[in-house]
Design a protein around this motif. Structure first.
Motif, PDB file in Angstrom:
ATOM      1  N   VAL A 151      66.611 -16.822  15.354  1.00 43.50           N
ATOM      2  CA  VAL A 151      66.725 -17.246  13.961  1.00 43.50           C
ATOM      3  C   VAL A 151      65.406 -17.062  13.222  1.00 43.50           C
ATOM      4  O   VAL A 151      65.389 -16.603  12.065  1.00 43.50           O
ATOM      5  CB  VAL A 151      67.173 -18.722  13.877  1.00 43.50           C
ATOM      6  N   ALA A 152      64.285 -17.399  13.854  1.00 41.06           N
ATOM      7  CA  ALA A 152      62.979 -17.381  13.186  1.00 41.06           C
ATOM      8  C   ALA A 152      62.604 -16.009  12.631  1.00 41.06           C
ATOM      9  O   ALA A 152      62.194 -15.912  11.466  1.00 41.06           O
ATOM     10  CB  ALA A 152      61.904 -17.890  14.143  1.00 41.06           C
ATOM     11  N   PRO A 153      62.735 -14.909  13.393  1.00 43.47           N
ATOM     12  CA  PRO A 153      62.385 -13.600  12.811  1.00 43.47           C
ATOM     13  C   PRO A 153      63.279 -13.218  11.635  1.00 43.47           C
ATOM     14  O   PRO A 153      62.806 -12.611  10.671  1.00 43.47           O
ATOM     15  CB  PRO A 153      62.579 -12.631  13.990  1.00 43.47           C
ATOM     16  N   ILE A 154      64.562 -13.587  11.702  1.00 45.57           N
ATOM     17  CA  ILE A 154      65.475 -13.293  10.588  1.00 45.57           C
ATOM     18  C   ILE A 154      65.026 -14.044   9.340  1.00 45.57           C
ATOM     19  O   ILE A 154      64.940 -13.468   8.243  1.00 45.57           O
ATOM     20  CB  ILE A 154      66.917 -13.680  10.963  1.00 45.57           C
ATOM     21  N   SER A 155      64.717 -15.317   9.501  1.00 48.12           N
ATOM     22  CA  SER A 155      64.251 -16.131   8.371  1.00 48.12           C
ATOM     23  C   SER A 155      62.928 -15.601   7.827  1.00 48.12           C
ATOM     24  O   SER A 155      62.721 -15.559   6.609  1.00 48.12           O
ATOM     25  CB  SER A 155      64.083 -17.587   8.808  1.00 48.12           C
ATOM     26  N   PHE A 156      62.060 -15.182   8.726  1.00 49.46           N
ATOM     27  CA  PHE A 156      60.747 -14.683   8.325  1.00 49.46           C
ATOM     28  C   PHE A 156      60.874 -13.410   7.487  1.00 49.46           C
ATOM     29  O   PHE A 156      60.272 -13.283   6.411  1.00 49.46           O
ATOM     30  CB  PHE A 156      59.902 -14.440   9.571  1.00 49.46           C
ATOM     31  N   LEU A 157      61.656 -12.464   7.967  1.00 41.52           N
ATOM     32  CA  LEU A 157      61.837 -11.201   7.245  1.00 41.52           C
ATOM     33  C   LEU A 157      62.520 -11.425   5.903  1.00 41.52           C
ATOM     34  O   LEU A 157      62.176 -10.796   4.900  1.00 41.52           O
ATOM     35  CB  LEU A 157      62.652 -10.223   8.102  1.00 41.52           C
ATOM     36  N   TYR A 158      63.483 -12.345   5.875  1.00 39.73           N
ATOM     37  CA  TYR A 158      64.193 -12.626   4.630  1.00 39.73           C
ATOM     38  C   TYR A 158      63.255 -13.285   3.618  1.00 39.73           C
ATOM     39  O   TYR A 158      63.331 -13.001   2.415  1.00 39.73           O
ATOM     40  CB  TYR A 158      65.393 -13.529   4.912  1.00 39.73           C
ATOM     41  N   ALA A 159      62.362 -14.148   4.098  1.00 39.79           N
ATOM     42  CA  ALA A 159      61.379 -14.783   3.210  1.00 39.79           C
ATOM     43  C   ALA A 159      60.451 -13.733   2.598  1.00 39.79           C
ATOM     44  O   ALA A 159      60.108 -13.809   1.410  1.00 39.79           O
ATOM     45  CB  ALA A 159      60.575 -15.829   3.974  1.00 39.79           C
ATOM     46  N   LEU A 160      60.040 -12.756   3.400  1.00 41.58           N
ATOM     47  CA  LEU A 160      59.211 -11.669   2.867  1.00 41.58           C
ATOM     48  C   LEU A 160      59.955 -10.909   1.772  1.00 41.58           C
ATOM     49  O   LEU A 160      59.376 -10.560   0.737  1.00 41.58           O
ATOM     50  CB  LEU A 160      58.813 -10.708   3.990  1.00 41.58           C
ATOM     51  N   LEU A 161      61.238 -10.669   1.996  1.00 37.73           N
ATOM     52  CA  LEU A 161      62.031  -9.915   1.023  1.00 37.73           C
ATOM     53  C   LEU A 161      62.146 -10.648  -0.303  1.00 37.73           C
ATOM     54  O   LEU A 161      61.872 -10.073  -1.368  1.00 37.73           O
ATOM     55  CB  LEU A 161      63.426  -9.641   1.589  1.00 37.73           C
ATOM     56  N   ILE A 162      62.526 -11.922  -0.277  1.00 39.66           N
ATOM     57  CA  ILE A 162      62.793 -12.623  -1.531  1.00 39.66           C
ATOM     58  C   ILE A 162      61.512 -12.955  -2.294  1.00 39.66           C
ATOM     59  O   ILE A 162      61.567 -13.261  -3.495  1.00 39.66           O
ATOM     60  CB  ILE A 162      63.630 -13.907  -1.302  1.00 39.66           C
ATOM     61  N   HIS A 163      60.360 -12.898  -1.628  1.00 44.25           N
ATOM     62  CA  HIS A 163      59.103 -13.119  -2.326  1.00 44.25           C
ATOM     63  C   HIS A 163      58.470 -11.810  -2.783  1.00 44.25           C
ATOM     64  O   HIS A 163      57.391 -11.831  -3.392  1.00 44.25           O
ATOM     65  CB  HIS A 163      58.110 -13.879  -1.437  1.00 44.25           C
ATOM     66  N   SER A 164      59.102 -10.690  -2.499  1.00 46.18           N
ATOM     67  CA  SER A 164      58.534  -9.403  -2.871  1.00 46.18           C
ATOM     68  C   SER A 164      58.688  -9.158  -4.370  1.00 46.18           C
ATOM     69  O   SER A 164      59.410  -9.870  -5.067  1.00 46.18           O
ATOM     70  CB  SER A 164      59.216  -8.276  -2.087  1.00 46.18           C
ATOM     71  N   ASN A 165      58.024  -8.125  -4.846  1.00 45.99           N
ATOM     72  CA  ASN A 165      58.077  -7.762  -6.262  1.00 45.99           C
ATOM     73  C   ASN A 165      59.041  -6.607  -6.503  1.00 45.99           C
ATOM     74  O   ASN A 165      58.947  -5.893  -7.496  1.00 45.99           O
ATOM     75  CB  ASN A 165      56.674  -7.380  -6.762  1.00 45.99           C
ATOM     76  N   LEU A 166      59.964  -6.429  -5.578  1.00 46.94           N
ATOM     77  CA  LEU A 166      60.938  -5.347  -5.707  1.00 46.94           C
ATOM     78  C   LEU A 166      62.040  -5.738  -6.684  1.00 46.94           C
ATOM     79  O   LEU A 166      62.454  -6.890  -6.729  1.00 46.94           O
ATOM     80  CB  LEU A 166      61.544  -5.019  -4.339  1.00 46.94           C
ATOM     81  N   PRO A 167      62.545  -4.782  -7.467  1.00 40.48           N
ATOM     82  CA  PRO A 167      63.583  -5.073  -8.461  1.00 40.48           C
ATOM     83  C   PRO A 167      64.978  -5.117  -7.839  1.00 40.48           C
ATOM     84  O   PRO A 167      65.920  -4.503  -8.334  1.00 40.48           O
ATOM     85  CB  PRO A 167      63.447  -3.914  -9.447  1.00 40.48           C
TER      86      PRO A 167
END
Length: 304
Positions: free
Chosen positions: A188-204
């Motif tokens: 669970v932790a790596p999935i949550s970690f990667l998802y957190a990186l995604l939603i905090h990114s500056n991608l449109p």
């Protein structure tokens, strides 16, 4: 706790930290990857706002958080393990590494179902823990560090004060008490970690049509808006459905004009941000002291 109980706790803590030689470098490696590929991402997906010197300082602070995240992970897991052991004692269970395997019918489910259930339940708990951090002044002093960034970047997800380890405890104990195997958190932790990186990114990336189901950078950006809506909005990590159900969903078509918090005392370097919650508490106490003295002096003499 007797000698055997202490030895069991040490073995339990060791078992929880055994994954760190593999898990801990993930944050550092991903930080390096995002650092190397940021120029390409900016060209491929131009940010809505230009990157200035202040944004660069923010980015360097985020890199510092990323490089020190293994130490933060050790601290968080150690604190959580202490409370898991105490919970086990209260439940009449022996403190030993076998606790991580779970117990009862939930631990006997297929592994993929356990992971899926833990993600959904963890996000539900996270929603309320996160919302609580925005409403309780003591907790907000620590969480404000995360919101201090004025420029969204993937590594802003790692801008978390160690004092927020209480959230990890609150998120973990219900899973343990229900019988879920905590060793499944390794998935669970790596999935949550990667998802957190995604939603905090500056991608449109918006996923607006699925905005009730999955989080996205543009949706989460409103959570970091400088201008608050009520007590805040968009608290869910994975599933905005929780925001929809509990009245905190907010997703206008236009992006927020500014991000961050309205606090001139918030520093922009790692060391000072570690001290910020405590300095802020002292400043608030000093600000309230004259007011309390004044109120006391206004009381009738007979009531003193």
């Amino acid at each position: 706790m007797n000698t055997s109980g202490f030895q069991g706790f040490v073995a339990l803590l060791q078992a929880r930290l055994e994954e760190l030689p593999v898990f801990a470098p993930i944050a550092v490696v991903l930080a390096a990857i995002f650092t190397l590929f940021t120029p390409w991402l900016v060209r491929r997906y131009p940010p809505k706002k230009p990157v200035d010197d202040k944004a660069l300082r923010t980015w360097l602070t985020n890199v510092t958080y990323a490089l020190l995240s293994p130490a933060a992970e050790v601290f968080g897991r150690s604190v959580t393990t202490i409370f898991v052991a105490l919970c086990a004692v209260l439940m009449g269970r022996e403190v030993e590494p076998a606790l991580l395997k779970g117990f009862g019918p939930l631990a006997r489910q297929p592994y993929w179902l356990i992971v899926a259930e833990m993600i959904v339940l963890s996000d539900f708990i996270f929603y309320w823990t996160h919302r609580m951090a925005h409403r309780i002044p003591l907790l907000w002093r620590f969480h404000a560090v995360h919101h201090s960034t004025q420029h969204m970047h993937a590594m802003a997800a790692l801008r978390v004060h160690p004092g927020e380890s209480y959230a990890l405890v609150i998120n973990t104990l219900p899973l343990f008490a229900l019988g879920f195997p905590l060793d499944a958190l390794a998935a669970v932790a790596p999935i949550s970690f990667l998802y957190a990186l995604l939603i905090h990114s500056n991608l449109p990336f918006s996923a607006r049509r699925l905005s009730y189901v999955v989080n996205s950078p543009s949706f989460h950006r409103w959570h970091h808006s400088l201008v608050y809506r009520g007590d805040g909005s968009n608290f869910a990590g994975f599933f905005p459905l929780f925001d929809r159900l509990f009245g905190s969903y907010y997703y206008p078509k236009e992006p927020p004009e500014a991000l961050g918090i309205d606090d001139e005392h918030m520093p922009e370097n790692y060391a000072a941000q570690m001290l910020y919650p405590f300095r802020r508490a002292n400043a608030e106490a000093e600000a309230e002291a004259p007011e309390s003295v004044s109120l006391a002096s206004d009381k009738p003499a007979a009531s003193r």
